[in-house]
Design an enzyme around this catalytic site. Sequence first.
Site, PDB file in Angstrom:
ATOM      1  N   PRO A   1       0.846  -1.197   0.000  1.00 46.62           N
ATOM      2  CA  PRO A   1       0.000   0.000   0.000  1.00 46.62           C
ATOM      3  C   PRO A   1       0.881   1.247   0.000  1.00 46.62           C
ATOM      4  O   PRO A   1       1.959   1.253   0.602  1.00 46.62           O
ATOM      5  CB  PRO A   1      -0.796  -0.133   1.304  1.00 46.62           C
ATOM      6  CG  PRO A   1       0.052  -0.985   2.193  1.00 46.62           C
ATOM      7  CD  PRO A   1       0.769  -1.931   1.266  1.00 46.62           C
ATOM      8  N   HIS A   2       0.436   2.270  -0.705  1.00 53.42           N
ATOM      9  CA  HIS A   2       1.237   3.481  -0.799  1.00 53.42           C
ATOM     10  C   HIS A   2       0.366   4.660  -1.188  1.00 53.42           C
ATOM     11  O   HIS A   2      -0.691   4.485  -1.785  1.00 53.42           O
ATOM     12  CB  HIS A   2       2.372   3.322  -1.812  1.00 53.42           C
ATOM     13  CG  HIS A   2       1.913   2.919  -3.175  1.00 53.42           C
ATOM     14  ND1 HIS A   2       1.567   1.619  -3.486  1.00 53.42           N
ATOM     15  CD2 HIS A   2       1.728   3.631  -4.306  1.00 53.42           C
ATOM     16  CE1 HIS A   2       1.211   1.561  -4.756  1.00 53.42           C
ATOM     17  NE2 HIS A   2       1.288   2.765  -5.273  1.00 53.42           N
ATOM     18  N   ALA A   3       0.843   5.854  -0.799  1.00 55.62           N
ATOM     19  CA  ALA A   3       0.119   7.070  -1.170  1.00 55.62           C
ATOM     20  C   ALA A   3       1.005   8.284  -0.974  1.00 55.62           C
ATOM     21  O   ALA A   3       1.893   8.292  -0.125  1.00 55.62           O
ATOM     22  CB  ALA A   3      -1.138   7.227  -0.324  1.00 55.62           C
TER      23      ALA A   3
END
Length: 163
Positions: free
Chosen positions: A75-77
Amino acid sequence: MSDTASQQPGTTPDLITADLVIADLVAADKGDATRQLADTLVAAGRVTDRERFLADVAAREEQMATGIPGGIGLPHARSEAVTVPSLAVGRVVSGERVDFGAPDGPANLVFLIAAPTTGESDHLTILAALARKLVHASFRQSLLEAPDAASVASTVLREVYGR
């Protein structure tokens, strides 16, 4: 004392430190795993607004699943709530797995990449460098076998970022 506290004034803290690693992550699902990792970023002062950051991660996850082959959740942002590019790592407790939508099944390693909105190149650089190493089973195995959080962090820094 946080590993980030040992940084020299005016320098950028390491992308990952032992306090950003959960060596024995137990999570009900990907949202729970992501929340726990985000909490390490908040505690380290790298994320200023947990809910905003989690909303940004969830929005990214809606675009495309972030599970990749080899038992990896990624997950990344980019988020305005992030103060410095950071990587939090969760090693899922032996025998447990968390589904991030990878074609080969659930993850036993979760890497939460947090980048400031002003750091487009930081985000992509972190993601690319990490992805290049994650394709190697020996690297993944070394993380799974690391004796503690500090060893996980130092392995990532050495193997991925040459530090």
